[in-house]
Design a protein around this motif. Structure first.
Motif, PDB file in Angstrom:
ATOM      1  N   ARG A 188       0.830  -1.196   0.000  1.00 30.10           N
ATOM      2  CA  ARG A 188       0.000   0.000   0.000  1.00 30.10           C
ATOM      3  C   ARG A 188       0.876   1.262   0.000  1.00 30.10           C
ATOM      4  O   ARG A 188       0.657   2.193  -0.764  1.00 30.10           O
ATOM      5  N   THR A 189       1.898   1.255   0.871  1.00 28.53           N
ATOM      6  CA  THR A 189       2.816   2.395   0.938  1.00 28.53           C
ATOM      7  C   THR A 189       3.535   2.567  -0.388  1.00 28.53           C
ATOM      8  O   THR A 189       3.689   3.679  -0.895  1.00 28.53           O
ATOM      9  N   VAL A 191       1.282   4.229  -2.846  1.00 31.65           N
ATOM     10  CA  VAL A 191       1.129   5.661  -2.572  1.00 31.65           C
ATOM     11  C   VAL A 191       2.389   6.406  -3.009  1.00 31.65           C
ATOM     12  O   VAL A 191       2.324   7.469  -3.635  1.00 31.65           O
ATOM     13  N   PHE A 208       2.583   6.758  -6.759  1.00 33.28           N
ATOM     14  CA  PHE A 208       1.662   7.773  -7.225  1.00 33.28           C
ATOM     15  C   PHE A 208       2.191   9.170  -6.909  1.00 33.28           C
ATOM     16  O   PHE A 208       2.123  10.080  -7.733  1.00 33.28           O
ATOM     17  N   LEU A 209       2.775   9.296  -5.699  1.00 34.60           N
ATOM     18  CA  LEU A 209       3.367  10.582  -5.304  1.00 34.60           C
ATOM     19  C   LEU A 209       4.485  10.982  -6.262  1.00 34.60           C
ATOM     20  O   LEU A 209       4.633  12.150  -6.612  1.00 34.60           O
ATOM     21  N   THR A 227       1.654   1.773 -11.410  1.00 36.95           N
ATOM     22  CA  THR A 227       0.853   1.725 -10.181  1.00 36.95           C
ATOM     23  C   THR A 227      -0.403   0.885 -10.419  1.00 36.95           C
ATOM     24  O   THR A 227      -0.801   0.088  -9.568  1.00 36.95           O
ATOM     25  N   THR A 273     -10.664   0.495  -7.591  1.00 34.34           N
ATOM     26  CA  THR A 273      -9.586   1.454  -7.320  1.00 34.34           C
ATOM     27  C   THR A 273      -8.494   1.324  -8.366  1.00 34.34           C
ATOM     28  O   THR A 273      -8.010   2.316  -8.935  1.00 34.34           O
TER      29      THR A 273
END
Lengths: 537, 316
Positions: A36-37, A40, A43-44, B269, B283
């Motif tokens: 999950r991290t 993120v 994406f960041l 991603t 999602t």
């Protein structure tokens, strides 16, 4: 980035309290290396890259950054403090990718260990109920269990499955087969290749260097590879000016061809390397020297001007004029700070310095507008304005070599002059064709002798580009393996029928298949293996 | 020849428009039950072998909607041929591959998108309901392209005169076309999921007649999984190799490169999110749609708003 379900129910609490600092560290590490991290952070990273395309960047185009500062005097300094004009070297961008790669390492290293273990392990035992698996088939009975089992194993091995045969307690033979290890191998290869690329890019920035140089044609204008000879240069953090390789270049020929519309067709530069070897290079075909690559970025014209001062002393200058449009309307300046020295007193009067500013048109249009209509020299004209006075170059401050000091002109220290009969101030620029001479009011003369071509060169050395390329290619191979590979298992159980229990004798063969990833083609493959086993018996 | 290319371009847009009207007609008048049922059965069949004991799907009754849909496919093929004709005549007129500027580039990308649609359709006839959306995308893309990005035929500038031009640009066109087409099942998957959850507001009402959510989701993934390595090769390997030869540096943080990097990260991603069981499929699919937005930004936005080394891609 480990692909695991988040565990909702925690395991039984440990019997003794862990050290809170250790627990915090361990939990943070787990959090950082969780998928999950990583998602993120990925994406960041994408979001963080956006400002670099919107705002001008110093390493890309420093002039446009200066323009931005002039256009937004209030906003620009704030943005600058945030590193917005060099986003990809800023601390916050680095923070994102360092965290991302830490997360990556924390994930792929344990996975590498797991995968090595999995590669050395034999496939697991067959489950008790093969009919519960997603794929299931019952084969026609065979005569003898052991022979049937070894036949099954042979078929599977031939199809490059990793096979383990076992005999169960009740005497039944099982064959467990597994295939598709390439998926995880590819996945790991991809992620390690990314690490190699990052390391390569980092070392390239440390040990690489580059410089830009405008090189005018002619033996008197050669250039040798040293830092002072570059118009602009950057050395990597671990590179010293003395480390640059030794070579000298001299532009002997430059050819530019154009379409009738003025669109460029081809550019070709010929240079003399180290005064002995002639090499030719062009836009997509750089000059590769040991330890440096020379790319042709652009070209232009350098007018050759001979100035004869009021005492008859001559000076000749070759001054590159920078093109400002596709038709090579070029701007530049020729300064003569050491002229008009009185031979009697031998004293240099700094208020009698001379400068010329103007535009060069390789092909002047018929409408008389000060812009060129064709990029090659079909009807060349030089429009110049002359100034006399203090050029402001004696203060030792660095100034542009392509424009006169505006402050000197506005303060009146540098005055516009012209030929006899031409109005001193605000006169129209004087028109000069090659070979023409312009006589100024004090009798000094300027001759336009012609032009020489110049080429703008980028000289660069990046020691790790091969490593980066190898990383990228391996990464792509790994990516394809991980996307198109499928881990799957097939089990066979060969059980001798018990004649005493009323069964007819012989053996029964059962097969089950388990795709371990989403794999729509598995049913076909399973059916194919089952058919092959039947055919082999 | 250039004139002929322009006329073919106009005809192509008209043909896609006619295709769209036919698909819309089928969408509106098609008898949901037969087509949808047949479609679902065929779709399942393409994923797994059809067990022998299942009877072949009943032949759908000849309904008005069905006929209109078949006519639509016919016109779609015609539109594709016209599209190909536009590209070929353009290439012949310029005496090079028709990828030299933004107008030609978008013409090629949309052609690849259109071909991938017909390929998917030929293998899975049940997804014909998606045709309305693909044809709409084509009409909008080509219409906008003709209006704002039209460039007269011209030769290549020296910087583009390299064999890397063919390698780099063709893989990017192929990958971009498939990624852009991949956004259609992605969007419809989200709509269908919403519809299945009982949402009946506007975009979700479109979900009434599209194939099953799982099928759309798998199609989305397979298109992206196919195009992603291609895009990686075209944008992040062939591109830097050419940049090294042309500009001296393999990566220049040029706006086009930055946005290709952003697209790559977003699609990466998406692929990671889809491989993670704890992340919901909706999602993950949203991430694919964000990727689509970044691709559009790179196709249109970067050329129109920013100035960079890829400036020969400028509109007009």
């Amino acid at each position: 980035m480990t692909v695991v379900e988040e565990r909702t129910a925690a395991p039984a609490p440990p019997p003794r309290r862990a050290n809170p600092v250790w627990a915090l560290l361990r939990n943070s590490w787990r959090q950082l290396t969780s998928m999950r991290t990583a998602l993120v952070l990925l994406f960041l990273l994408a979001v963080a890259a956006i400002p670099g395309s919107v705002l001008p960047q110093r390493p890309v185009n420093i002039e446009r950054v200066a323009d931005y500062f002039r256009a937004h005097p209030d906003l620009a300094p704030t943005l600058d403090r945030l590193g917005m004009f060099d986003v990809y070297a800023s601390a916050w961008f680095a923070a994102v990718y360092v965290l991302l790669f830490t997360s990556l390492v924390g994930c792929v290293v344990p996975r590498l260990a797991d995968h090595v273990r999995a590669l050395r392990n034999v496939p697991p035992e067959a489950p008790k109920r093969l009919d519960r698996l997603p794929q299931h088939a019952v084969l026609p009975p065979a005569a003898e269990a052991t022979a049937a089992a070894s036949a099954v194993a042979r078929v599977l091995r031939k199809r490059r499955w990793r096979v383990a045969t076992r005999q169960e307690e009740d005497g039944a033979w099982t064959a467990s087969a597994e295939k598709g290890y390439v998926k995880e191998t590819g996945n790991l290869l991809f992620h390690f290749a990314l690490l190699a690329v990052l390391i390569g890019v980092g070392f390239g920035a440390w040990y690489g260097w580059h410089g830009n140089r405008l090189l005018v044609e002619g033996p008197d204008r050669g250039f040798c590879n040293s830092l002072t000879q570059y118009d602009e240069s950057t050395l990597g953090a671990r590179v010293d000016a003395a480390d640059l390789p030794q070579f000298c270049l001299q532009l002997t020929d430059f050819r530019a061809e154009f379409q009738d519309t003025g669109q460029p067709k081809s550019f070709r530069a010929t240079v003399l390397v180290d005064s002995r070897e002639t090499r030719t290079f062009s836009v997509n075909d750089p000059l590769r020297l040991p330890g440096a690559t020379v790319n042709l970025l652009g070209h232009g014209y350098a007018p050759v001007l001979r100035f004869t001062d009021r005492f008859g002393v001559q000076q000749t200058k070759v001054v590159p004029f920078l093109p400002r449009d596709g038709m090579f309307t070029s701007e530049g300046v020729a300064t003569f700070p050491d002229v008009n020295i009185d031979p009697k007193t031998d004293k240099r009067d700094e208020n009698l310095q001379v400068g010329f500013e103007g535009v060069y048109l390789p092909t002047v249009g018929t409408d008389g507008r000060p812009s060129s209509v064709y990029p090659a020299e079909r009807n060349p004209v030089l429009f110049l304005t002359a100034y006399r006075g203090n050029l402001g170059v004696d203060a030792g401050l660095p100034g542009s070599v392509y424009a006169l000091d505006r402050a000197q002109i506005s303060s009146g220290k540098l005055k516009q002059v012209g030929g006899p009969g031409e109005v001193g101030n605000n006169a129209r620029p004087h028109e000069l064709k090659p070979g023409e001479t312009w006589t100024l009011d004090d009798g000094s003369k300027l001759e336009f002798l012609g032009t020489r071509p110049f080429a703008t060169l980028a000289v660069r050395h990046d020691p790790t580009k091969t490593l980066v390329l190898a990383g990228a290619v391996l990464g792509l191979l790994g990516l394809m393996a991980s996307l198109y590979g499928h881990r799957r298992r097939i089990f066979f159980r060969v059980r001798a029928l018990d004649a005493d229990a009323g069964e007819s004798g012989g053996t029964v063969i059962e097969a089950g298949g388990l795709p371990r990833t989403d794999y729509p083609g598995f049913a076909d493959e399973f059916a194919g293996v089952v058919t092959a086993v039947q055919g082999d018996e | 020849m250039a004139e002929l290319s322009n006329q073919l371009m106009a005809l192509t847009v008209l043909a896609y428009l006619a295709t769209m009207i036919c698909y819309a007609g089928e969408y509106a008048f098609g008898t949901r039950s037969h087509i949808a049922r047949a479609a679902t059965r065929q779709l399942v069949g393409s994923g797994a072998p059809v067990p022998d004991d299942v009877p072949p799907p009943p032949v759908a009754e000849k309904s008005r909607g069905n006929t209109i849909g078949q006519v639509g496919v016919g016109i779609n093929v015609l539109a594709l041929l016209l599209h190909l004709g536009t590209l070929v005549t353009r290439g012949v007129a310029a005496d090079r591959m028709p990828w030299g500027n933004m107008y030609e580039f978008i013409l090629s990308v949309s052609f690849v998108g259109s071909v991938s649609w017909l390929l998917v359709l030929s293998r899975r006839p049940g997804v014909r309901h998606l045709g309305l959306f693909t044809a709409l995308t084509m009409v909008v893309l080509l219409g906008v392209n003709g209006l704002i990005a039209y460039t007269p035929v011209g030769p290549l500038v020296p910087a583009l005169n390299s064999y890397w031009y063919v390698i780099h640009v063709s893989t990017i066109i192929l990958a971009s076309g498939i990624l852009l087409f991949g956004a259609v099942p992605a969007a419809l998957f989200l709509i269908k999921t919403g519809y299945d959850q009982g949402k009946r507001r506007f975009p979700y009402t479109l979900g009434k007649r599209v194939p099953a959510a799982a099928t759309l989701e798998r199609l989305t993934f397979r298109l992206h999984a196919f195009a992603f390595p291609l895009f990686t090769f075209g944008a992040l390997i062939a591109g830097p190799l050419w940049a090294e030869a042309s500009w001296g540096r393999y990566w220049n943080w040029d706006p086009k490169e930055v946005w290709a990097f952003i697209s790559w990260i977003v699609y990466a991603t998406y692929l990671h999110a889809r491989a993670t069981p704890s992340v919901k499929r909706t999602t993950a699919t949203w991430l694919a749609l964000i990727g689509f937005a970044t691709m559009l930004m790179n196709l249109f936005g970067v050329n129109l708003f920013f100035e960079g080394l890829h400036s020969y891609a400028n509109a007009g």
